[in-house]
Design an enzyme around this catalytic site. Structure first.
Site, mmCIF file in Angstrom:
data_model
loop_
_atom_site.group_PDB
_atom_site.id
_atom_site.type_symbol
_atom_site.label_atom_id
_atom_site.label_comp_id
_atom_site.label_asym_id
_atom_site.label_seq_id
_atom_site.Cartn_x
_atom_site.Cartn_y
_atom_site.Cartn_z
ATOM 1 N N ASP A 173 -37.593 17.309 -27.527
ATOM 2 C CA ASP A 173 -37.561 16.054 -27.338
ATOM 3 C C ASP A 173 -37.146 15.330 -28.200
ATOM 4 O OD1 ASP A 173 -37.283 12.701 -26.002
ATOM 5 O OD2 ASP A 173 -39.426 13.504 -25.506
ATOM 6 N N HIS A 197 -32.132 12.365 -16.133
ATOM 7 C CA HIS A 197 -32.962 11.260 -17.318
ATOM 8 C C HIS A 197 -31.555 10.925 -18.553
ATOM 9 C CE1 HIS A 197 -35.584 9.591 -19.913
ATOM 10 N NE2 HIS A 197 -35.030 10.338 -21.133
HETATM 11 C C1 HEM Z 1 -41.738 9.412 -19.871
HETATM 12 C C2 HEM Z 1 -41.354 8.946 -21.295
HETATM 13 C C3 HEM Z 1 -39.544 9.995 -21.556
HETATM 14 C C4 HEM Z 1 -39.526 10.911 -21.867
HETATM 15 C C5 HEM Z 1 -40.683 12.680 -21.533
HETATM 16 C C6 HEM Z 1 -38.375 11.541 -22.350
HETATM 17 C C7 HEM Z 1 -38.114 12.351 -22.640
HETATM 18 C C8 HEM Z 1 -36.720 12.702 -23.296
HETATM 19 C C9 HEM Z 1 -36.257 14.416 -22.786
HETATM 20 C C10 HEM Z 1 -36.401 16.020 -23.102
HETATM 21 C C11 HEM Z 1 -34.882 14.285 -23.269
HETATM 22 C C12 HEM Z 1 -33.874 15.255 -23.025
HETATM 23 C C13 HEM Z 1 -33.610 15.974 -25.031
HETATM 24 C C14 HEM Z 1 -33.340 15.004 -25.982
HETATM 25 O O1 HEM Z 1 -31.939 14.130 -26.084
HETATM 26 O O2 HEM Z 1 -33.899 14.181 -26.599
HETATM 27 C C15 HEM Z 1 -34.341 12.400 -23.475
HETATM 28 C C16 HEM Z 1 -32.997 12.260 -24.225
HETATM 29 C C17 HEM Z 1 -32.756 10.920 -23.960
HETATM 30 N N1 HEM Z 1 -33.808 9.825 -23.686
HETATM 31 FE FE1 HEM Z 1 -35.847 10.266 -23.045
HETATM 32 N N2 HEM Z 1 -37.561 10.579 -22.935
HETATM 33 C C18 HEM Z 1 -38.989 9.332 -21.766
HETATM 34 C C19 HEM Z 1 -38.169 8.145 -22.040
HETATM 35 C C20 HEM Z 1 -36.885 7.289 -22.428
HETATM 36 C C21 HEM Z 1 -36.763 5.786 -22.447
HETATM 37 C C22 HEM Z 1 -37.757 5.138 -22.171
HETATM 38 C C23 HEM Z 1 -35.321 6.335 -22.960
HETATM 39 C C24 HEM Z 1 -34.753 4.726 -23.461
HETATM 40 C C25 HEM Z 1 -35.205 3.386 -22.739
HETATM 41 C C26 HEM Z 1 -35.056 7.531 -23.164
HETATM 42 C C27 HEM Z 1 -33.925 7.175 -24.370
HETATM 43 C C28 HEM Z 1 -33.320 8.619 -23.823
HETATM 44 C C29 HEM Z 1 -31.885 9.219 -24.551
HETATM 45 C C30 HEM Z 1 -30.955 7.211 -25.092
HETATM 46 C C31 HEM Z 1 -31.877 10.471 -24.472
HETATM 47 C C32 HEM Z 1 -30.717 11.231 -25.530
HETATM 48 C C33 HEM Z 1 -29.477 11.110 -23.550
HETATM 49 C C34 HEM Z 1 -27.912 11.989 -24.381
HETATM 50 O O3 HEM Z 1 -27.504 11.382 -25.170
HETATM 51 O O4 HEM Z 1 -27.915 12.989 -23.880
HETATM 52 N N3 HEM Z 1 -35.558 7.932 -22.716
HETATM 53 N N4 HEM Z 1 -35.795 11.773 -23.091
#
Ligand code: HEM
Length: 312
Positions: free
Chosen positions: A151, A224
């Site tokens: 993450d 996601h």
């Molecule tokens: C249960 C809550 C969440 C979990 C477990 C989670 C987990 C992850 C994981 C594993 C990734 C892929 C690896 C990375 O690029 O970091 C990711 C990407 C991302 N997450 Fe989350 N996330 C959560 C909530 C959110 C929320 C609430 C937002 C925004 C309001 C968000 C925004 C993003 C963004 C912008 C990316 C990168 C997308 C990209 O450009 O590839 N995430 N998240």
């Protein structure tokens, strides 16, 4: 030439430990006065802790919520995008808006540094605030969350992190300030872990073991990392996330504390809209089938210079 105010450590290193304190301020002028005194002392309090282990990447970012801003700085200019967290109600899932006047996001490589800072803050604020939430977060193996995925990979780094998070001339009174949104998510880990890994990978949009991003034609529209891509004028707009796993094993409570910094709150709000309401409407983020948002707050992060000059 005017020098730009010094920002708080928003774009600091992501660390293995963090504490999140969300407080509301009790009614009354005395409470407001005490909070103003503590805000003005935040640099000093940080120095007190940092100097005890200079190798711990210790930082503490202070955020101020919309209602608190009006109480603490009546009649003064307000950051353009400071408002209470906007509830996002989709057909299936809701991102609730919950109370929060102050956020302390304390990061370090050692939990005792975070704990000490939290104690110093609360020694001063306990009598005049209610603790709405306190989370002690840790990084899991290879920076994974408790869903088992790495993450933070797509986060901007170095100057790009600064560019993504620091307010510029669009709000001249608040240059180098920032906005931060926090949400506490609880996971249904049992159901998630029963899901075949290939399905989990489609929901996140990355390979679980190797962390490699799925090719675009293999990502479903509800992935996601499809729904969280915000593009303006042909350019992808980044935010800076520093999510932390947390939990209580005995009670089988497992969660992710989501924290996202951005120069514009609207970017993170668009992501939340895509996740909860869907893009197009109804195409929601399937991470929500296994994760429930329990809290939601928006804070403005003033510069360090602003805090140093706060008058009680
Ligand atoms: C249960 C809550 C969440 C979990 C477990 C989670 C987990 C992850 C994981 C594993 C990734 C892929 C690896 C990375 O690029 O970091 C990711 C990407 C991302 N997450 Fe989350 N996330 C959560 C909530 C959110 C929320 C609430 C937002 C925004 C309001 C968000 C925004 C993003 C963004 C912008 C990316 C990168 C997308 C990209 O450009 O590839 N995430 N998240």
């Amino acid at each position: 030439m005017t020098t730009k105010p010094v920002p708080q450590a928003v774009a600091a290193l992501l660390t293995p430990c963090a504490m999140f304190l969300v407080l509301t301020i009790k009614p009354g002028r005395e409470a407001e006065k005490t909070v103003l005194e503590v805000l003005a002392d935040m640099s000093g309090l940080q120095r007190t802790v940092r100097f005890r282990n200079l190798h711990a990447d210790f930082t503490c970012v202070t955020g101020i919520g919309s209602h608190a801003w009006d109480r603490l700085f009546p009649g003064k200019p307000r950051p353009k995008e400071l408002h209470p967290f906007i509830e996002m109600k989709g057909a299936k899932y809701t991102a609730p808006s919950t109370p929060g006047d102050l956020l302390f996001h304390i990061r370090a490589s050692q939990m005792y540094m975070c704990f000490e800072m939290a104690m110093l803050i609360m020694d001063r604020l306990r009598a005049v605030t209610e603790t709405q939430d306190e989370v002690h977060g840790f990084k899991y193996f290879d920076d994974r969350d408790l869903l088992g995925f790495v993450d933070g990979t797509a986060n901007p780094e170095g100057p790009y992190a600064v560019e993504a998070t620091m307010i510029g001339e669009e709000d001249p009174e608040f240059v180098n300030g920032s906005y931060v949104i926090v949400q506490k998510y609880m996971h249904d880990l049992k159901t998630w872990n029963e899901l075949p890994v290939e399905m989990q990978e489609k929901i996140i949009g990355r390979k679980k073991l190797s962390n490699v991003e799925l090719p675009d034609d293999e990502k479903p529209p509800y992935a996601h990392n499809v729904l969280n891509v915000v593009v303006k004028d042909g350019k992808q707009i980044d935010i800076l996330r520093d999510n932390m796993p947390f939990g209580e094993v005995g009670d089988a409570h497992f969660g992710t504390y989501y924290i996202g910094y951005a120069k514009s709150a609207a970017t993170t709000e668009e992501m939340l809209h895509n996740m909860f309401i869907g893009k197009p409407v109804g195409n929601y983020d399937h991470i929500l089938d296994f994760s429930t948002a329990k809290t939601g707050c928006l804070f403005f992060v003033p510069t360090e210079d602003f805090l140093n000059n706060v008058k009680a």
